[in-house]
Structures are given as structure tokens and as C-alpha cells.
Write an enzyme that holds these catalytic residues in place. Structure first.
Site, PDB file in Angstrom:
ATOM      1  N   THR A 185     -25.747  33.886 -28.613  1.00 42.91           N
ATOM      2  CA  THR A 185     -24.291  33.757 -28.698  1.00 42.91           C
ATOM      3  C   THR A 185     -23.824  33.617 -30.154  1.00 42.91           C
ATOM      4  O   THR A 185     -22.815  34.176 -30.560  1.00 42.91           O
ATOM      5  CB  THR A 185     -23.838  32.512 -27.919  1.00 42.91           C
ATOM      6  OG1 THR A 185     -24.720  31.449 -28.257  1.00 42.91           O
ATOM      7  CG2 THR A 185     -23.852  32.743 -26.434  1.00 42.91           C
TER       8      THR A 185
ATOM      9  N   CYS B 192     -33.156  37.697 -24.189  1.00 40.25           N
ATOM     10  CA  CYS B 192     -32.862  36.604 -23.248  1.00 40.25           C
ATOM     11  C   CYS B 192     -33.267  36.974 -21.824  1.00 40.25           C
ATOM     12  O   CYS B 192     -33.514  36.101 -20.997  1.00 40.25           O
ATOM     13  CB  CYS B 192     -31.374  36.257 -23.288  1.00 40.25           C
ATOM     14  SG  CYS B 192     -30.748  36.086 -24.967  1.00 40.25           S
TER      15      CYS B 192
END
Ligand SMILES: Cc1cc2nc3c(=O)[nH]c(=O)nc-3n(C[C@H](O)[C@H](O)[C@H](O)COP(=O)(O)OP(=O)(O)OC[C@H]3O[C@@H](n4cnc5c(N)ncnc54)[C@H](O)[C@@H]3O)c2cc1C
Length: 448
Positions: A301, A44
Site C-alpha cells: 500500500t 501479496c
């Protein structure tokens, strides 16, 4: 005898699974196989090294070698799992030197992630089409910038394409984003919300071309231009950001079934259909909390939450994954955008009749200096009046509102309850009427 746990893939989902297994079982032999040189780093963060906000790719290491040593996790980098024998409960792996070994397991966690996807476009075998998935991909992209690339074409206006596009503009490149669909961020936002983000990107100098499918890569050996929607676009750098596909090859060859979404089929314990084999992260599918339809969320996540569940279970514990809402946020220049639950378009595709409400407000009291615009859109199931989705675009404060609305959806909150929510206010921090509450009132007006 100590329990033997093998984890294939040592990134977000894999490392989380191994760590959770260790917490449950202090004596287990836990082995992580990673075909990459670097394990446990943040994909990310890649766009932000390219953009220059993070100084080095090395800074993206989340789990250092010391972490693996401390938890006594036997990490084997540059070691590829080539076959799983589910009857013998064994994994065959080949290391960098070409040495093959067979490892026995009591529990196996497949966390093989996803790969960048390239559609069958004419000329795709040519050199010079970059993607952004691994740390090495990031290094190649930055090297192209440092070698003097002045312009870039990004194919695909999803999160990765746009975050990288912003990064390249910050490095001084002229960037054109080409998207096949009529809007940017099609997985994340409805067209009305995406339009706000697109306008901001265009103001900042990004050329965004929607409804233009890439038809061909042009150039002799190396790509020098693309044809998209009948238009020739030249550039020095080409980034394929068409999306990702679950990496399921190893599982398929071992006879481990895939599900409807072509991800590895799992149950609430993240178990596959084969005994003692779990699948987690970008390669695994799980049900959406609202529609109950399975999907591969392909978000960090979700990967860590699934990893924790599988690792706990593999280590002898008992944990359940509650499903996917696919909450996601991004920041593109000075605009933040976020989503939780279903967009209006996704709800319609799922056959759910909805009422929506949107409100434009400010992130501080209107009179307070530097109050920034914010727009909240709520998607509410008409029959039950439950909130089933939310999108927010604004200058600040998007993430925590998205998180609050994610909690609301998970708890089954109705729009009527949200309209009565007790919220906080101070002029430098929020409006007296919280924008989420105002959006709820908009929905209630339509429901009346
Ligand atoms: C540029 C970018 C930005 C992103 N930004 C965000 C964000 O802001 N928020 C968010 O939530 N998500 C984001 N994501 C998505 C997030 O990174 C992924 O969802 C997450 O990495 C998935 O973790 P994973 O462990 O399932 O898979 P991966 O991270 O793909 O790891 C799987 C690992 O398994 C290895 N492997 C595969 N096959 C084998 C084999 N046979 N043997 C050994 N090893 C194998 C792979 O090489 C890889 O190292 C982003 C992704 C990218 C690329």
C-alpha cells in the site's frame, strides 16, 4: 525533446511511478528496467496460490503486457541496472543475453524493492532453505509440496511466515513456526492481541514455538533439521521468513545517501538527496505520521502511494507523500488481524505516554446466527487524548474498521470524539454499539 524517465524495478512502486508519470506527461519516453522475468505481479497473492485459493501464479499478474503497451511504457524485463552515474544522468543495464547499454535520463526513479533476509546462522549455505519473495520462489515452494513434502518449519512468525504456514497446512503439511521473540506478529500486534491469533493458529493445528531463535541448520549438503532454542526440529521443507531488507546496493554504489533506517533517504516529494533521482517502495524510507521517525514500511500500500507521488513529480507535476501509518491486515484461517498507527509497545519505544482500552464484542447482534467475536484495542496519547494506534482481531469486518481508524488517526481525532461517533447498525451486520466506540469508552473510563 521528450522528457526521459527511467524507472529501475517494475513491481508495485515502479509500475505505479511509471503510470503516474505517463498521466502527467503524454510524450515522455518512459523506460522500466526489471531484473525479473515477470513484472507488475502481486507478491501479496503468493501465499494464496500456495494455499490453493488462487489457481495459478499466472493469476497474480496485475499489469499485463497490454497495459505497458497501452501506456507506451517501454518495459525491459530480465534487464538489470548495474550502475547509475548521477553526474552524467545515465543508467547502465545488462539484459539476459549479456548485452550492456547505457540509458540517459532526465528523471530517475529507484524502485528496487527489498530482498528476503537471512541472518548469519551456522549452516545457512546448505541447500533446501526456501524463501518467499518472487514468483519463482513461490513456484519452488509449491513444487516442494507437490513433490511430497509432509512437514515444514517456518522461521519467523511475521505476516509472510504465518500466511505461508496457513497455506501449507491447507495443503496437508504439518507446520512448525519458530519465532525468536516471545510473541507472533511482533511488528504488527501487542502481545495481548497476538495471543488470540496464536491460540487460533494452534487450534487449527499449527505448532507455534516462541522464544526460540534458530541456531543452526543441520544436514550434510541439504538441510534436514534445525536447532532452535536447543531443540532439534526435523522437517522436509524449510522456509526462511526472517524479514526483508531494503535493496539499496545500486543506490549506495552511485553515492545516493541512505537515511537512519538504512533505506534510501527521501523527502516529501520522494526525492533522494541527489537531484532528479527519486526512491520509492520497499527500498525507500519515509517518516511515520505520528513519531516522525523514518522507516521503510515495506508494504504494498505504501509502495504504490509513494510510486504515484514520485511518478507525478518525475512527470512534471507536484505531489507530496503524507507519511506512513503502516496500516496492515491479514487473514489466518478464520481469524482476521489488523493494525494502524502505533502499537502500545511501539508507542512506549517512541517515549509516548499512552492509555489503552480494549473491548471484546461481536460482529453482528449477539442473538443473530453466526455472530463472530471481534476485539478492538485503541492506543491513545495521554496528553492530547488523540488516537495514535489501533489493533483489531476478529472473525470478520476487521479491514474496514482498521481503515476507519486510520482515517481517524490521520485527521487527529480524539478518543472523546470517537466515543460520540455516529455509527450504523442492523442485526445481521453489526452490534447497536459499534465495537470501536465501546473501545473508546473503555479508554475514557481510564482517563477519568
Ligand atoms: C509473500 C508476501 C506477501 C505480502 N503481502 C502483503 C500484503 O498483504 N499487503 C501489503 O501491503 N504488502 C504485502 N507484501 C509486501 C509487498 O509485496 C511489498 O511491499 C511490495 O512488493 C513492494 O513493492 P516495490 O515495488 O517497492 O518492491 P518489489 O515488489 O520488491 O519490486 C522491486 C523490483 O525491482 C527489481 N530490481 C531490484 N534491483 C534491480 C536492478 N538493479 N535492476 C532491475 N530491477 C531490479 C526486483 O527484482 C523487483 O522485481 C507482501 C510481500 C510478500 C513477499
Amino acid at each position: 525533446m521528450a522528457r526521459r524517465i527511467i524507472v529501475v524495478g517494475a513491481n508495485a512502486a515502479g509500475v505505479e511511478a511509471a503510470s503516474a508519470a505517463r498521466k502527467k506527461d503524454r510524450t515522455a519516453e518512459i523506460t522500466l528496467l526489471s531484473q525479473e522475468k515477470n513484472a507488475g505481479y502481486s507478491r501479496c497473492g503468493l501465499p494464496f496460490v500456495i494455499g490453493g485459493q488462487i489457481p495459478s501464479f499466472k493469476d497474480l499478474t496485475v499489469y499485463s503486457p497490454a497495459y505497458f503497451q497501452m501506456l507506451k511504457l517501454n518495459l525491459k524485463p530480465e534487464t538489470k541496472a548495474t550502475a547509475i552515474n548521477t553526474k552524467e544522468k545515465a543508467v547502465t543495464a545488462v539484459d539476459k543475453a549479456g548485452t550492456t547499454e547505457t540509458l540517459q535520463y532526465d528523471s530517475l526513479v529507484i524502485a528496487t524493492g527489498a530482498d528476503a533476509f537471512m541472518p548469519p546462522i551456522k549452516g545457512r549455505e546448505k541447500q533446501g532453505i526456501l524463501s518467499l519473495r518472487t514468483l519463482e520462489d513461490g513456484e519452488k515452494l509449491l513444487e516442494a509440496v507437490q513433490n511430497g513434502a509432509k512437514s515444514a518449519v517456518i522461521m519467523g512468525a511475521g505476516l509472510i511466515g504465518l500466511e505461508t504456514g496457513v497455506a501449507l497446512i491447507e495443503r496437508g503439511l504439518k507446520v512448525t513456526v519458530v519465532e525468536m521473540l516471545p510473541q507472533i506478529l511482533p511488528q504488527m500486534l501487542d502481545a495481548d492481541m497476538a495471543k488470540m491469533v496464536q491460540e487460533h493458529l494452534q487450534e487449527k493445528g499449527m505448532c507455534v514455538l516462541t522464544e526460540k531463535a534458530v541456531e543452526e541448520f543441520l544436514g550434510d549438503d541439504k538441510v534436514t533439521a534445525i536447532m532452535a532454542g536447543g531443540e532439534k526440529i526435523e522437517a522436509n521443507l524449510f522456509l526462511s521468513a526472517f524479514g526483508v531488507r531494503a535493496n539499496t546496493k545500486l543506490a549506495v554504489e552511485a553515492g545516493i545517501p541512505l537515511g537512519e533506517s538504512r533505506g534510501i533517504k527521501t523527502n516529501g516529494r520522494m526525492e533522494t538527496d541527489v537531484k532528479d533521482v527519486y526512491a520509492v517502495g520497499d527500498c525507500a524510507e519515509a517518516p511515520n505520521i505520528i513519531t516522525h521517525k523514518v522507516a521503510c514500511a515495506q508494504l504494498g500500500t505504501i509502495a504504490v502511494r509513494q510510486g504515484k507521488v514520485a511518478g507525478t513529480n518525475a512527470g512534471g507535476g507536484d505531489a507530496l507523500f503524507s507519511g506512513i501509518l503502516a496500516s496492515a491486515v491479514t487473514r489466518l484461517f478464520e481469524t482476521e488481524a489488523g493494525v494502524t498507527g502505533l502499537t502500545e509497545a511501539a508507542a512506549q519505544r517512541a517515549g509516548i505516554e499512552v492509555v489503552t482500552g480494549a473491548i471484546s464484542s461481536k460482529t453482528k447482534a449477539d442473538y443473530y446466527p453466526n455472530a463472530l467475536p471481534i476485539k478492538v484495542k485503541l492506543v491513545v496519547e495521554k496528553e492530547s487524548q488523540r488516537i495514535i494506534g489501533a489493533q483489531i482481531v476478529g472473525g470478520e469486518g476487521v479491514t474496514q474498521r482498521i481503515n476507519a481508524l486510520s482515517f481517524a488517526i490521520q485527521k487527529g481525532m480524539t478518543v472523546r470524539e470517537l466515543a460520540k461517533a455516529d455509527t450504523a447498525y442492523a442485526p445481521p451486520l453489526n452490534e447497536a454499539w459499534e465495537p470501536m466506540v465501546l473501545a473508546a469508552e473503555m479508554v475514557l473510563m481510564k482517563l477519568r
